[in-house]
Design an enzyme around this catalytic site. Structure first.
Site, PDB file in Angstrom:
ATOM      1  CG  ASP A 238      -5.901  -5.640   1.645  1.00  0.00           C
ATOM      2  OD1 ASP A 238      -6.476  -4.865   0.862  1.00  0.00           O
ATOM      3  OD2 ASP A 238      -5.607  -5.327   2.815  1.00  0.00           O
TER       4      ASP A 238
ATOM      5  CG  ASP B 164      -0.317   0.015   2.533  1.00  0.00           C
ATOM      6  OD1 ASP B 164       0.922   0.192   2.597  1.00  0.00           O
ATOM      7  OD2 ASP B 164      -1.024  -0.126   3.540  1.00  0.00           O
TER       8      ASP B 164
ATOM      9  CG  HIS C 102      -9.422 -22.936  10.270  1.00  0.00           C
ATOM     10  ND1 HIS C 102      -9.953 -23.990   9.541  1.00  0.00           N
ATOM     11  CD2 HIS C 102     -10.422 -22.018  10.389  1.00  0.00           C
ATOM     12  CE1 HIS C 102     -11.212 -23.717   9.258  1.00  0.00           C
ATOM     13  NE2 HIS C 102     -11.530 -22.537   9.754  1.00  0.00           N
TER      14      HIS C 102
ATOM     15  N   GLY D 294       0.935   3.825   2.115  1.00  0.00           N
ATOM     16  CA  GLY D 294       1.197   4.451   3.407  1.00  0.00           C
ATOM     17  C   GLY D 294       0.174   5.508   3.765  1.00  0.00           C
TER      18      GLY D 294
ATOM     19  CG  PHE E 141      -6.116   3.540   5.018  1.00  0.00           C
ATOM     20  CD1 PHE E 141      -7.342   4.185   4.960  1.00  0.00           C
ATOM     21  CD2 PHE E 141      -5.966   2.476   5.899  1.00  0.00           C
ATOM     22  CE1 PHE E 141      -8.409   3.771   5.754  1.00  0.00           C
ATOM     23  CE2 PHE E 141      -7.020   2.046   6.687  1.00  0.00           C
ATOM     24  CZ  PHE E 141      -8.245   2.695   6.614  1.00  0.00           C
TER      25      PHE E 141
ATOM     26  N   GLY F 164     -11.331   3.865  -0.339  1.00  0.00           N
ATOM     27  CA  GLY F 164     -12.251   4.657   0.477  1.00  0.00           C
ATOM     28  C   GLY F 164     -13.482   3.904   0.929  1.00  0.00           C
TER      29      GLY F 164
ATOM     30  CB  CYS G 267      -6.164 -26.053   7.465  1.00  0.00           C
ATOM     31  SG  CYS G 267      -6.828 -25.947   9.136  1.00  0.00           S
TER      32      CYS G 267
ATOM     33  CB  CYS H  34      -9.506 -28.846  10.184  1.00  0.00           C
ATOM     34  SG  CYS H  34     -10.186 -27.213  10.478  1.00  0.00           S
TER      35      CYS H  34
ATOM     36  CB  CYS I 254     -11.221 -27.349   7.012  1.00  0.00           C
ATOM     37  SG  CYS I 254      -9.770 -26.286   6.808  1.00  0.00           S
TER      38      CYS I 254
ATOM     39  CD  GLN J  34      -9.993   7.253  -1.988  1.00  0.00           C
ATOM     40  OE1 GLN J  34     -11.087   7.167  -1.429  1.00  0.00           O
ATOM     41  NE2 GLN J  34      -8.935   6.564  -1.558  1.00  0.00           N
TER      42      GLN J  34
HETATM   43 ZN   LIG Z   1      -9.167 -25.848   8.971  1.00  0.00          ZN
END
Ligand SMILES: [Zn+2]
Length: 376
Positions: free
Chosen positions: A267, A93, A336, A95, A97, A217, A307, A310, A305, A190
Site C-alpha cells: 500500500d 492499519d 491515472h 494506528g 505507526f 518497519g 484511463c 489519457c 494507458c 519488525q
Molecule cells: Zn492514464
C-alpha cells in the site's frame, strides 16, 4: 462467495508469487496494490472509480478514523464499508505507526501509547486491545496487529527493545482479536535492518500464528538498497502459505523489486498524493505536468494507458487545469496514477503466472530508462 478468509498460491516465478486471497467481501488478486483511503475516502476519487482502476482492496487508517469521525460513530452508521460506499475488502492499519509520526505528546508504556490528537489536542490511548476494538468497530476485513516501529536509523538495542515490545503486543492483539470467521489478523515482523532480529521476530509471530504476515518497519527512511537488502531474506522467514504484506511501499520500482522478492501485498499514498501535486507516474517514469513543455502538447499523458485522463484529455489540458488549480486536475491525475499502479500489478501477476517475470522486469526498467516522450 466464500465465507472464510483463505489464501491460495497459483504460480511462482523465482521468489515471486501470484495467487488469490479470498474473503467474504470478494477476492484479492496478488500481488495486490492497495490504494490508501485515509479518512474513509481515496482523495479525489469516487469508490466506483477506484474499483474501475482494478483495485480489489483499500486501506483505511485507524489513527485518522478514531479521531474523526470516531470508530463508534462509523459502527453506529453501519461500518466503514457502508459509510464510505466500498463493499469490497478493507484492510486497516493498527494506528501504531501514525501515532508515532503524527500525534503530539506521546507517552509509550508497556500497556500502549497515550497521545494528543494532532487535530484538536484531545487525549487518547491506544493499546493492542483498543486497536483491535477500533478495527472491529470499523468492520475491517484484514486487521493489523498493534505495533511500535522506530524510525531508522536507530541503534540495535533500541530496535531490539521495540521489536520485543511489538511481539508482546502481537500476542495481546491475537488474544483481543479472538475468533472472527471471515476476518483476518496479520502479524507484523519488525527488527529493522538486522537479520537476527528479523529472525527472532518471525519466530515469535509464527509461534503465535496469524492469517497473514507483514514486513514492517521498512520504507521509513532507510533507502531502497537497505530495504531490498532486508527483503532479500525477511519474506523467506514468514510462512509460505500465508500472504506477505510490505507496509507503506512504494514507488513503482520499489513495488517491482518487492514482488521479485516474494511480497504479495503493498500500500502507499504515493499515487494518490502525487496526483494532487501534479506528478504523474507512467511506464516511462515520472512526469511533472506543471512543466511548461506540456503547455501546447495535444498528446495524452501515456498513449498506451486506457484511463479517462489519457483517453480523453491532452497534456496541455492537464497542465492547464493543474496551473489554474481546478479540482478536475487532482481527479484526473489521481485516476491515472491509480490506474497505472493497477496496470503494473496486472502485468506482474500475468508475468509470474506465465513464468516470464525476468523479461517483464527487464522491459519495465528499459522503458523507464528511456524517459518521457520528446517534447513537441
Ligand atoms: Zn492514464
Amino acid at each position: 462467495m466464500t465465507q472464510r478468509f483463505s489464501f491460495s498460491l497459483h504460480a511462482t516465478d523465482g521468489k515471486a508469487r501470484t495467487g488469490v486471497i479470498s474473503t467474504p467481501r470478494g477476492d484479492i488478486r496478488t500481488p495486490a496494490f492497495m490504494p490508501v483511503g485515509t479518512a474513509a475516502t481515496v482523495k479525489a476519487m469516487l469508490p466506483e472509480s477506484v474499483r474501475a482502476t482494478g483495485a480489489d482492496i483499500l486501506l483505511g487508517n485507524t489513527y485518522h478514523l478514531m479521531l474523526r469521525p470516531t470508530a463508534e460513530r462509523v459502527a453506529r452508521l453501519g461500518g466503514l464499508h457502508r459509510f464510505m460506499n466500498w463493499d469490497r475488502p478493507i484492510l486497516t492499519d493498527s494506528g501504531g505507526f501514525q501515532v508515532m509520526s503524527l500525534a503530539d505528546l506521546r507517552k509509550l508504556t508497556e500497556d500502549g501509547v497515550t497521545f494528543r490528537s494532532h487535530v484538536d489536542g484531545s487525549r487518547h490511548h491506544l493499546s493492542p486491545e483498543r486497536s483491535m476494538e477500533i478495527q472491529r468497530l470499523l468492520g475491517s476485513d484484514i486487521v493489523m496487529c498493534f505495533d511500535e516501529c522506530p524510525a531508522l536509523p536507530a541503534d540495535d538495542r533500541r530496535v531490539a527493545e521495540s521489536m520485543r515490545l511489538s511481539m508482546r503486543w502481537a500476542a495481546r492483539s491475537k488474544a483481543a482479536f479472538g475468533d472472527r470467521p471471515g476476518h483476518a489478523l496479520f502479524g507484523i515482523q519488525q527488527g529493522g535492518v538486522t537479520r537476527e532480529l528479523r529472525d527472532e521476530s518471525a519466530e515469535k509471530l509464527r509461534e503465535i500464528g496469524f492469517d497473514g504476515y507483514a514486513v514492517g518497519g521498512l520504507a521509513v527512511g532507510e533507502g531502497q538498497a537497505a530495504m531490498f537488502g532486508v527483503l532479500d531474506y525477511a519474506p523467506d522467514m514468514l510462512p509460505e502459505d500465508r500472504p506477505r504484506y510490505l507496509m507503506g511501499v512504494g514507488k513503482p520500482d520499489d513495488i517491482v523489486g518487492a514482488v521479485e522478492r516474494g511480497i504479495d501485498m503493498m500500500d502507499c499514498v504515493l499515487p494518490s498524493r502525487s496526483g494532487r501535486t501534479g506528478q504523474a507516474w507512467t511506464r516511462r517514469g515520472q512526469v511533472n505536468i506543471k512543466n511548461a513543455r506540456h503547455m501546447d502538447d495535444p498528446r495524452p499523458l501515456d498513449e498506451a494507458c486506457t484511463c479517462p485522463a489519457c483517453r480523453s484529455y491532452s497534456r496541455a489540458y492537464l497542465h492547464h487545469v493543474f496551473r489554474t488549480g481546478e479540482i478536475i486536475s487532482s481527479m484526473l491525475l489521481t485516476w491515472h496514477n491509480l490506474h497505472y499502479y493497477q496496470d503494473l500489478m496486472e502485468g506482474l501477476r500475468k508475468a509470474i503466472a506465465a513464468g516470464g517475470l525476468d523479461a517483464f522486469v527487464r522491459d519495465f526498467h528499459a522503458l523507464r530508462a528511456e524517459g518521457d516522450i520528446e517534447p513537441i
